[in-house]
Scaffold this motif. Structure first.
Motif, PDB file in Angstrom:
ATOM      1  N   THR A 232      13.643   4.153  22.849  1.00  0.00           N
ATOM      2  CA  THR A 232      14.057   5.192  23.579  1.00  0.00           C
ATOM      3  C   THR A 232      14.522   3.138  24.912  1.00  0.00           C
ATOM      4  OG1 THR A 232      12.730   6.687  24.184  1.00  0.00           O
ATOM      5  CG2 THR A 232      14.298   6.226  26.561  1.00  0.00           C
ATOM      6  N   GLU A 233      16.113   3.629  24.998  1.00  0.00           N
ATOM      7  CA  GLU A 233      16.554   1.820  25.758  1.00  0.00           C
ATOM      8  C   GLU A 233      16.895   2.475  27.237  1.00  0.00           C
ATOM      9  OE1 GLU A 233      15.775  -0.601  24.432  1.00  0.00           O
ATOM     10  OE2 GLU A 233      15.558  -0.741  21.975  1.00  0.00           O
ATOM     11  N   LYS A 234      16.190   1.608  27.751  1.00  0.00           N
ATOM     12  CA  LYS A 234      16.759   1.470  29.235  1.00  0.00           C
ATOM     13  C   LYS A 234      16.902   0.006  29.324  1.00  0.00           C
ATOM     14  CE  LYS A 234      15.375   5.659  31.340  1.00  0.00           C
ATOM     15  NZ  LYS A 234      15.001   6.296  32.589  1.00  0.00           N
ATOM     16  N   THR A 235      18.678  -0.226  30.065  1.00  0.00           N
ATOM     17  CA  THR A 235      19.039  -2.436  30.335  1.00  0.00           C
ATOM     18  C   THR A 235      19.464  -1.610  31.856  1.00  0.00           C
ATOM     19  OG1 THR A 235      20.526  -1.725  28.839  1.00  0.00           O
ATOM     20  CG2 THR A 235      18.654  -2.235  28.207  1.00  0.00           C
ATOM     21  N   GLY A 236      20.102  -0.981  32.285  1.00  0.00           N
ATOM     22  CA  GLY A 236      21.230  -0.370  33.176  1.00  0.00           C
ATOM     23  C   GLY A 236      23.176  -1.479  32.946  1.00  0.00           C
ATOM     24  N   LYS A 237      22.643  -1.117  31.795  1.00  0.00           N
ATOM     25  CA  LYS A 237      24.234  -1.547  30.750  1.00  0.00           C
ATOM     26  C   LYS A 237      24.451  -0.184  30.324  1.00  0.00           C
ATOM     27  CE  LYS A 237      25.535  -5.061  28.983  1.00  0.00           C
ATOM     28  NZ  LYS A 237      25.200  -6.347  27.805  1.00  0.00           N
ATOM     29  N   LEU A 238      25.907   0.391  30.004  1.00  0.00           N
ATOM     30  CA  LEU A 238      25.907   1.285  29.379  1.00  0.00           C
ATOM     31  C   LEU A 238      26.120   1.404  28.368  1.00  0.00           C
ATOM     32  CD1 LEU A 238      27.013   4.445  29.665  1.00  0.00           C
ATOM     33  CD2 LEU A 238      29.855   3.530  29.754  1.00  0.00           C
ATOM     34  N   ILE A 239      26.661   0.182  27.594  1.00  0.00           N
ATOM     35  CA  ILE A 239      26.720  -0.278  26.288  1.00  0.00           C
ATOM     36  C   ILE A 239      26.445  -1.343  25.320  1.00  0.00           C
ATOM     37  CG2 ILE A 239      28.420  -0.771  24.404  1.00  0.00           C
ATOM     38  CD1 ILE A 239      30.968   1.201  25.804  1.00  0.00           C
TER      39      ILE A 239
END
Length: 785
Positions: A232-239
């Motif tokens: 589960t990745e959350k970076t604040g970037k769409l791609i």
């Protein structure tokens, strides 16, 4: 016209200056907990769509950040994400520094599997091992076989065979339950022991291992459970993108040994949505032993094509509710131009391979599908949190060709599960007391059978329906004393239609066991399982714990049914195994040093020990007692140097005459498939140039176990061969070429040790007397954007 151009240019400069006047600049550095710069960290500004990547010195700069109170986040694979809300005025240059902590180094790692709710290891009165993302990726640079990765990291887990089958790789001497995101992968109704390799390790975020009998997830966890949690990745970037390209091969004889691997993952989040999508393909070449000879194909991983497709989509409905859907498909099958040539165990001659066309279809995991839908959030009543999930899992495991069937044949295990789970967690507190109740219900239907590929029925379809309400409690007094306890009631019904046993042939004598008709019926189980534990976090120097837990396991009903010699299943002993597990231990922490010692005893009044008799597996139903000890030490020697050591010892005996005494003349030790030899494993991680060049060195040591006498032929009965010790060294080197690109070189069995695996030694069978893998390399290029 010229004046018009001057006017437009002036207006553009004015508005650009005005826009810049409403923004500022944020710069800073990102370092590890030991003060070393961290490269390739993703920096994002919430709501602005802007960000940066740290350079080799850990520095970053983000321009044109809107004035206000933005939230800035720093995230990197293998580290906890850190967020900071800042106040930025127009035209300001603001410096923000981050310190990221490695996920697998947190002393208070959050665990879900042990109690069906989020809690830290320091709240659990039993032994739990967590393998974090960094450890998984470090080991992935050496091997992609999860069974081999886990043997080095999990004390109490038996050694890997290096094969596609994990038969004999028990946990504390008993069967274990494998799960993916809490969805069961094991097939306890007919245990084919091909569940450890249920998915590709590239899509795993962390692994939780709960040791000792547990009923918290139901049937099959007599020795504990392993739960794979997907990415589960959350970076604040769409791609975002992570590409991995690799090559593998033998370092002994390279001819036809070269394989390839490609892995592509996309991930990101925008507003209320987040996603991960991944595809992995790996093809192995011929696998070779230390002499350069090709390893035989029986359960082999040479010349294997593996595929993994993974997708996860999450949506935050609102601040209190969210939903997440996950799908994973895994397949790994061997297509080979070799056949197995039996060795001679008594003479010490290894089983080998020669060119030839294998009979039947490729062996391995034909397909493993997992679909999971999870709703979670707050009920709005008494601060109660809920998790509701619905799942579907199906697997088709294909085995090797066997002459034990009349006219030969290949069996397969077909299993389909669908189920639903509803879990509530209600916290409450009073003076010097924090407590929580976790309660809910699990419902599952499991349909499992073992036909032959040609359609003949070996194990008839078993239709299991399971409903299980449960309650778990946790009380924390004065922030130090933790008391846990719980109940789980299992209502299990297994339906079996009338069937005809399959004729079988003794491959040694050629004698044929004729088919017979067996009347079906229903098997019912209604056990009430109990667990309790106490932990006292007295100080960092000494935190003792003690626990009791029960596990429930239907005793491989399929093996019993396929070898039935009576005319009705009502006459077969299919009683379930109830395991009582007792455990005590303590944790000590001294600055950068952590030590844990655990001792345990597990007892079952009715065992399920499989033995090979007259050319077929049968189940011995006699009382069992297993005991052991596990030691773990982790030491951060210097800021760039860390070492860890694990030691495991397990032993077990069978009360064959059921007199309550395990030392009688008829009693004997449990054999090799159940009890592993003592093991010593270790890891050294050294940052030669921290953030740039890192080295991992691993050791897996197998010690001696010799508990059985030779038979009348001067050899050993099946599963009773002695274990001769051996030690294996492996290593990997990681080099960060740039902030986005790295290269890794892993060497498995780097000293090219010539050895017989643990499994090949205890089987004492000619066709299983297989050497271990010789020195091999894995070269990987990673690009993260």
């Amino acid at each position: 016209m010229r004046n018009d151009k001057i006017f437009v240019t002036t207006i553009f400069i004015f508005f650009t200056s005005l826009l810049k006047a409403q923004t500022g600049v944020i710069d800073g550095t990102v370092k590890t907990s030991d003060g070393k710069p961290l490269a390739a960290v993703t920096i994002t500004i919430d709501g602005s769509g802007q960000g940066a990547i740290t350079d080799d010195a850990g520095r970053f700069v983000v321009y044109n950040v809107p004035a206000g109170m933005p939230t800035i986040a720093a995230s990197s694979t293998g580290f906890t994400t850190q967020q900071k809300q800042v106040s930025l005025t127009a035209g300001q240059a603001l410096t923000i520094n981050f310190v990221l902590i490695e996920q697998n180094q947190q002393l208070e790692e959050v665990v879900v599997s042990a109690g069906r709710t989020r809690e830290t290891i320091d709240q659990i009165p039993s032994s739990v091992t967590v393998v974090g993302l960094k450890a998984i990726q470090d080991n992935l640079n050496i091997t992609t076989n999860l069974a081999t990765i886990l043997e080095n990291r999990v004390p109490g887990l038996a050694p890997s065979s290096g094969l596609s089958s994990n038969f004999g790789q028990t946990l504390r001497g008993r069967s274990l339950l494998i799960m993916v995101d809490g969805v069961p992968q094991s097939t306890p109704l007919r245990n084919g022991a091909m569940d450890l390799r249920a998915l590709d390790p590239a899509v795993i975020e962390r692994i939780e291992v709960v040791k000792g009998a547990t009923a918290i997830y139901g049937n099959g966890a007599a020795g504990g459970l392993i739960n794979y949690f997907t990415r589960t990745e959350k970076t604040g970037k769409l791609i975002n993108s992570h590409t991995s390209l690799g090559a593998t091969g033998s370092l002994v004889k390279k001819a036809n040994s070269i394989g390839a691997r490609v892995s592509q993952m996309f991930f990101g989040d925008k507003g209320k949505w987040n996603y991960v999508a991944s595809g992995v393909y790996e093809q192995t070449g011929e696998l070779k032993d230390a002499k350069g000879d090709i390893l035989p194909p029986i359960y082999g991983l040479g010349e294997t094509d593996s595929y993994n497709a993974f997708a996860k989509l999450g949506y935050d409905i609102n601040d209190n509710h969210k939903v997440q859907a996950t799908y994973n498909f895994y397949s790994s099958r061997q297509t080979t131009n070799y056949i197995t040539v039996n060795g001679d165990y008594a003479a010490g001659k290894k089983t080998s391979a020669q060119q030839g066309q294998a009979s039947g279809v490729p062996q391995g995991v034909k397909g493993n599908h997992n679909l999971n839908l999870v709703f979670s959030g707050e009920t709005g009543v008494a601060n109660t949190h809920y998790d509701a999930d619905f799942y579907y899992q199906s697997v088709d495991n294909v085995f090797f060709y066997s002459e034990s069937f009349v006219d030969g044949g290949i069996s397969r295990i077909l299993s389909k599960k669908h189920g639903a789970r509803l879990v509530f967690n209600t916290p409450f507190s009073a003076a010097n007391l924090d407590a929580a109740l976790t309660y809910g219900v699990d419902a599952q239907r499991d349909i499992t059978s073992q036909p032959l590929v040609d359609g003949r029925i070996w194990v008839p379809e078993m239709n299991m329906k399971n409903m299980a309400p449960f309650l778990q409690t946790r009380f924390t007094l004065f922030d130090k004393l933790i008391l846990k306890g719980g109940l789980r009631y299992e209502h299990v019904n297994i339906g079996v239609e009338d069937y005809q046993t399959l004729p079988s042939k003794n491959i040694t004598t050629g004698a044929v066991t004729e088919s017979m008709h067996v009347t079906g019926g229903e098997l019912n189980y209604n056990p009430l399982m109990f667990n309790a534990g106490l932990r006292y976090n007295m100080s960092d120097y000494f935190s003792p714990y003690i626990s009791f837990s029960q596990g429930f396991s239907v005793s491989d009903v399929g093996v019993v049914l396929r070898s039935a010699r009576v005319d009705s299943i009502s006459k077969i002993n299919t009683e379930a195994v109830i395991v009582n597990s007792y455990e005590t231990g303590f944790v000590s922490k001294f600055k950068n040093f952590r030590f844990e010692a655990t001792g345990y005893i597990s007892k079952s009044s009715l065992g399920a020990n499989s033995v090979f008799k007259d050319g077929a597996f049968v189940v011995v139903r006699a009382p069992e007692r297993i005991y052991g000890v596990e030691l773990t030490a982790d030491y951060q020697i210097r800021s760039n140097l860390k070492a860890s050591v694990n030691y495991s010892y397990v032993e077990g005996k069978l009360d064959a005459d059921d007199d309550g005494n395990y030392d009688g003349p008829a009693d004997e030790y449990l054999p090799g498939p159940r009890i592993a030899p003592p093991m010593l494993t270790g890891n050294i991680e050294y940052g030669v140039l921290p953030g740039k060049l890192n080295l991992l060195l691993q050791y897996t040591g197998i010690m001696k176990r010799d508990r059985f006498e030779r038979n009348s032929n001067g050899s050993y009965d099946y599963s009773k061969g002695p274990i001769n010790p051996y030690g294996l060294w492996s290593s990997s080197v990681h080099y960060q070429l740039s902030s986005a690109t790295s290269i890794n070189l892993g060497i498995e069995n780097m000293l090219n040790k010539d050895y017989f695996t643990v499994r090949s030694q205890w089987t004492a069978l000619n066709d299983n007397y297989i050497k271990g893998k010789g020195a091999a390399f894995r070269l990987t290029l990673n690009v993260r954007l």
